[in-house]
Scaffold this active site. Structure first.
Site, PDB file in Angstrom:
ATOM      1  N   TYR A 160       0.797  -1.228   0.000  1.00  0.00           N
ATOM      2  CA  TYR A 160       0.000   0.000   0.000  1.00  0.00           C
ATOM      3  C   TYR A 160       0.839   1.292   0.000  1.00  0.00           C
ATOM      4  O   TYR A 160       1.763   1.440   0.797  1.00  0.00           O
ATOM      5  CB  TYR A 160      -0.957   0.045   1.220  1.00  0.00           C
ATOM      6  CG  TYR A 160      -1.461   1.443   1.394  1.00  0.00           C
ATOM      7  CD1 TYR A 160      -2.363   1.971   0.482  1.00  0.00           C
ATOM      8  CD2 TYR A 160      -0.946   2.263   2.390  1.00  0.00           C
ATOM      9  CE1 TYR A 160      -2.761   3.295   0.564  1.00  0.00           C
ATOM     10  CE2 TYR A 160      -1.340   3.592   2.485  1.00  0.00           C
ATOM     11  CZ  TYR A 160      -2.247   4.096   1.565  1.00  0.00           C
ATOM     12  OH  TYR A 160      -2.623   5.401   1.637  1.00  0.00           O
ATOM     13  N   HIS A 217      -3.941   0.385   6.136  1.00  0.00           N
ATOM     14  CA  HIS A 217      -4.951   0.533   5.083  1.00  0.00           C
ATOM     15  C   HIS A 217      -5.979  -0.589   5.074  1.00  0.00           C
ATOM     16  O   HIS A 217      -6.327  -1.141   4.020  1.00  0.00           O
ATOM     17  CB  HIS A 217      -4.286   0.696   3.711  1.00  0.00           C
ATOM     18  CG  HIS A 217      -4.895   1.817   2.918  1.00  0.00           C
ATOM     19  ND1 HIS A 217      -5.677   1.610   1.823  1.00  0.00           N
ATOM     20  CD2 HIS A 217      -4.845   3.157   3.090  1.00  0.00           C
ATOM     21  CE1 HIS A 217      -6.078   2.778   1.339  1.00  0.00           C
ATOM     22  NE2 HIS A 217      -5.591   3.733   2.101  1.00  0.00           N
TER      23      HIS A 217
HETATM   24  O1  KDG Z   1      -8.264   8.467  -1.786  1.00  0.00           O
HETATM   25  C1  KDG Z   1      -7.706   7.412  -1.034  1.00  0.00           C
HETATM   26  C2  KDG Z   1      -6.526   7.900  -0.336  1.00  0.00           C
HETATM   27  O2  KDG Z   1      -6.933   9.088   0.255  1.00  0.00           O
HETATM   28  C3  KDG Z   1      -5.988   6.992   0.734  1.00  0.00           C
HETATM   29  O3  KDG Z   1      -5.464   5.821   0.187  1.00  0.00           O
HETATM   30  C4  KDG Z   1      -4.909   7.736   1.454  1.00  0.00           C
HETATM   31  O4  KDG Z   1      -4.813   6.183   3.264  1.00  0.00           O
HETATM   32  C5  KDG Z   1      -4.619   7.292   2.840  1.00  0.00           C
HETATM   33  C6  KDG Z   1      -4.056   8.280   3.738  1.00  0.00           C
HETATM   34  O5  KDG Z   1      -3.827   7.927   4.882  1.00  0.00           O
HETATM   35  O6  KDG Z   1      -3.858   9.408   3.309  1.00  0.00           O
HETATM   36 MG    MG Z   2      -4.811   6.215   5.437  1.00  0.00          MG
END
Ligand code: KDG
Ligand code: MG
Length: 408
Positions: A160, A217
């Site tokens: 991620y 995530h």
């Molecule tokens: O639009 C999705 C993202 O904002 C996300 O994946 C980002 O997890 C995220 C974060 O902590 O900024």
């Molecule tokens: Mg996040």
């Protein structure tokens, strides 16, 4: 006083910002952000077709009644598209209110509780070494806190928030090459075996003072998240983010019984009803809603106050998809909130973005200083926005090695 017109714009530098401008019969306008990453045309359409026609003729000062009118009036409540569209309206009405009062918004909330608000940036690397370089860069810029993500050896694709390419360490997540998402492959076992050691090495290299954050995530199940949180305890993370799928407010109970690692969650929430149990049962330490996605300043302030009763601090979402308008709305709440924690910060600072959204807000040494201009303190250049058009883009989707669809 009456609202006379409302316009919706879509576009921005390497983003599809959805910007709402509400005009009134006194010549005062307000601005709001309805950007919903990957679904931008949906909030724009909802605003244009259903909401803005119902704004005309209303008194813009009655922001509470207007919020209730749209929220209750829809009958089918909630969801990210509707709430982000309401969020833009609410933000724009608060902007008008501040301009009419001649005060920056934080004054209307109760004044400043601090001079600057600590922010965290995203450090990322294809591997741990690459990540260490990225963290070092942010530390040199004066950041006091960084979120750290890196590739996991043996993982079939990037994990991620990480690019597969070394050195590409500050630009990733949304792919604007088309509407069909890239597929990433996830392996929980490899992640669980590798990441605690990697976090320990980061702590060892950067010492005790740096605030280190890590985002899971939503990819672990409750038992796995409890095991992971217990294992990373010695790293003394500032927070562990989204360890479990966010739609289950009970999923953090097991983790809480096994670990004292601070937990942050909430970037996908759309209302107080998504997080009330988490807050009241003190299952989290930071609430990560985004002012836009949760319906604007009016409901966000209620969440902040509920959180304050339960020792939960704020850590508003500030991913690159948020425009400087919602970042400003959050900055005003951050300046006031007695239970402010930290702000995720990635958006401002490019010349193109500053030209589109001029403001005197500034970041210095990892601290955000809110400007004293009335309202949100951010303007919007309609000529600049005409340079941009909507770009179809998508977040990746995630599968396990056998093809099973997983949480992005
Ligand atoms: O639009 C999705 C993202 O904002 C996300 O994946 C980002 O997890 C995220 C974060 O902590 O900024
Ligand atoms: Mg996040």
């Amino acid at each position: 006083m009456k609202i006379t017109d409302a316009k919706v714009f879509v576009g921005g530098p390497a983003k599809n910002y959805v910007t709402l401008k509400i005009m009134n019969d006194q010549g005062v306008y307000g601005l709001g952000d309805a950007t919903l990453n990957g679904r931008e045309t949906m909030t724009a359409t909802y605003l244009r077709d259903y909401l803005t026609p119902n704004l005309i003729g209303k008194d813009p000062r009655n922001s509470e009644d207007i919020w209730q009118f749209f929220y209750r009036g829809a009958y089918f409540r909630g969801g990210p598209i509707a709430m982000s569209a309401f969020g833009a309206i609410d933000m724009a009405l608060w902007d008008i209110k501040g301009k009419l009062a001649g005060m920056p918004l934080y004054q209307l909330f109760g004044g400043k509780s601090r001079e600057g608000a600590m922010v965290y940036a995203h450090a990322t690397g294809a591997d741990l070494e690459d990540l260490m370089d990225s963290i070092a860069w942010y530390v040199e810029q004066g950041y006091k806190a960084v979120r750290v993500q890196c590739g996991v050896p043996g993982m079939p694709t990037a994990s991620y928030g990480v690019s597969e390419e070394k050195g590409a360490n500050r630009n990733y997540i949304t792919d604007f090459s088309g509407i069909q998402p890239k597929v990433e492959i996830w392996d929980t076992d490899r992640y669980m075996r590798y990441m605690p050691g990697a976090l320990a090495r980061i702590r060892e290299r950067f010492g005790p003072d740096l605030r280190i954050l890590h985002d899971v995530h939503h990819r672990l199940l409750p038992r796995e998240a409890a095991e992971f949180a217990k294992e990373v305890e010695p790293v003394r993370l500032y927070w562990l983010e989204d360890p479990t799928p966010a739609e289950d407010q009970d999923a953090l109970k097991l983790l809480r019984q096994h670990s004292t690692v601070p937990i942050a969650i909430g970037e996908v929430f759309n209302s107080i009803w998504d997080c009330n149990k988490l807050i009241e049962n003190e299952l989290i330490d930071f609430i990560r809603v985004a002012v836009t996605h949760v319906g604007g300043i009016t409901p966000a302030k209620r969440i902040v106050d509920l959180a304050g009763l339960h020792h939960v601090r704020t850590g508003f979402h500030g991913a690159p998809s948020h425009s400087p308008l919602s970042m400003a709305a959050q900055a005003h709440l951050n300046a006031w909130a007695p239970n402010f924690g930290i702000q995720e910060y990635l958006v401002l600072g490019t010349p193109e973005c500053d030209a589109l959204f001029p403001s005197a807000h500034r970041l210095e040494n990892g601290m955000f200083h809110v400007s004293d201009a009335p309202g949100l303190g951010v303007d919007f250049d309609e000529k600049e926005v005409a340079r941009y058009s909507y770009k179809p883009g998508s977040l990746p989707v995630v599968r396990l090695e056998d093809g099973t669809l997983w949480n992005y």
